[in-house]
Design a protein around this motif. Sequence first.
Motif, PDB file in Angstrom:
ATOM      1  N   GLN A   4      33.143  27.454  22.051  1.00 37.01           N
ATOM      2  CA  GLN A   4      32.611  27.541  20.694  1.00 37.01           C
ATOM      3  C   GLN A   4      33.699  27.125  19.706  1.00 37.01           C
ATOM      4  O   GLN A   4      34.639  27.876  19.459  1.00 37.01           O
ATOM      5  N   ALA A   5      33.547  25.921  19.149  1.00 37.99           N
ATOM      6  CA  ALA A   5      34.533  25.416  18.192  1.00 37.99           C
ATOM      7  C   ALA A   5      34.139  25.790  16.775  1.00 37.99           C
ATOM      8  O   ALA A   5      32.950  25.791  16.437  1.00 37.99           O
ATOM      9  N   SER A   6      35.125  26.083  15.961  1.00 36.49           N
ATOM     10  CA  SER A   6      34.880  26.425  14.563  1.00 36.49           C
ATOM     11  C   SER A   6      36.109  26.070  13.739  1.00 36.49           C
ATOM     12  O   SER A   6      37.163  25.738  14.292  1.00 36.49           O
ATOM     13  N   GLY A   7      35.953  26.149  12.416  1.00 37.13           N
ATOM     14  CA  GLY A   7      37.085  25.934  11.527  1.00 37.13           C
ATOM     15  C   GLY A   7      37.079  24.615  10.796  1.00 37.13           C
ATOM     16  O   GLY A   7      37.952  24.366   9.957  1.00 37.13           O
ATOM     17  N   GLY A   8      36.139  23.752  11.114  1.00 36.21           N
ATOM     18  CA  GLY A   8      36.070  22.484  10.413  1.00 36.21           C
ATOM     19  C   GLY A   8      35.609  22.667   8.977  1.00 36.21           C
ATOM     20  O   GLY A   8      35.189  23.750   8.572  1.00 36.21           O
TER      21      GLY A   8
END
Length: 126
Positions: A4-8
């Motif tokens: 789960q990628a986040s922070g963009g």
Amino acid sequence: VQLQASGGGLVQAGGSLRLSCAASGLKLANYAFAWIRQVAGKEREGVAYSAGGGRSTTVYSDSVKGRFSISRADDENTVYLQMNSLKAEDTAVYYCTAGPPYSSSSYLSANRWNYWGQGTHVTVSS
């Protein structure tokens, strides 16, 4: 396995962002990780690699060397990408990927990764 990628987000040129990749279904320490980015209509580009299997090796593409830093918190099962001095050309979708710690493929090859996250958009305005 889920990544789960986040922070963009949207940031001005020269600014910073930190991307996070929360992994589940695997033990972080047993895997190599990389951040791969893609611009629509262009080939995927590996920008940062972190070895697994007890090794601390990190590798960066020439385009981000000195500006990006990959790190991992094995106890949190999370991989990070700290991006500083961002440029307009860093605008892309960034994918977190995971794979075996040893491979015949090059560190930043987009073809060596078994698991991919959903991607997080980074837009750098000039």
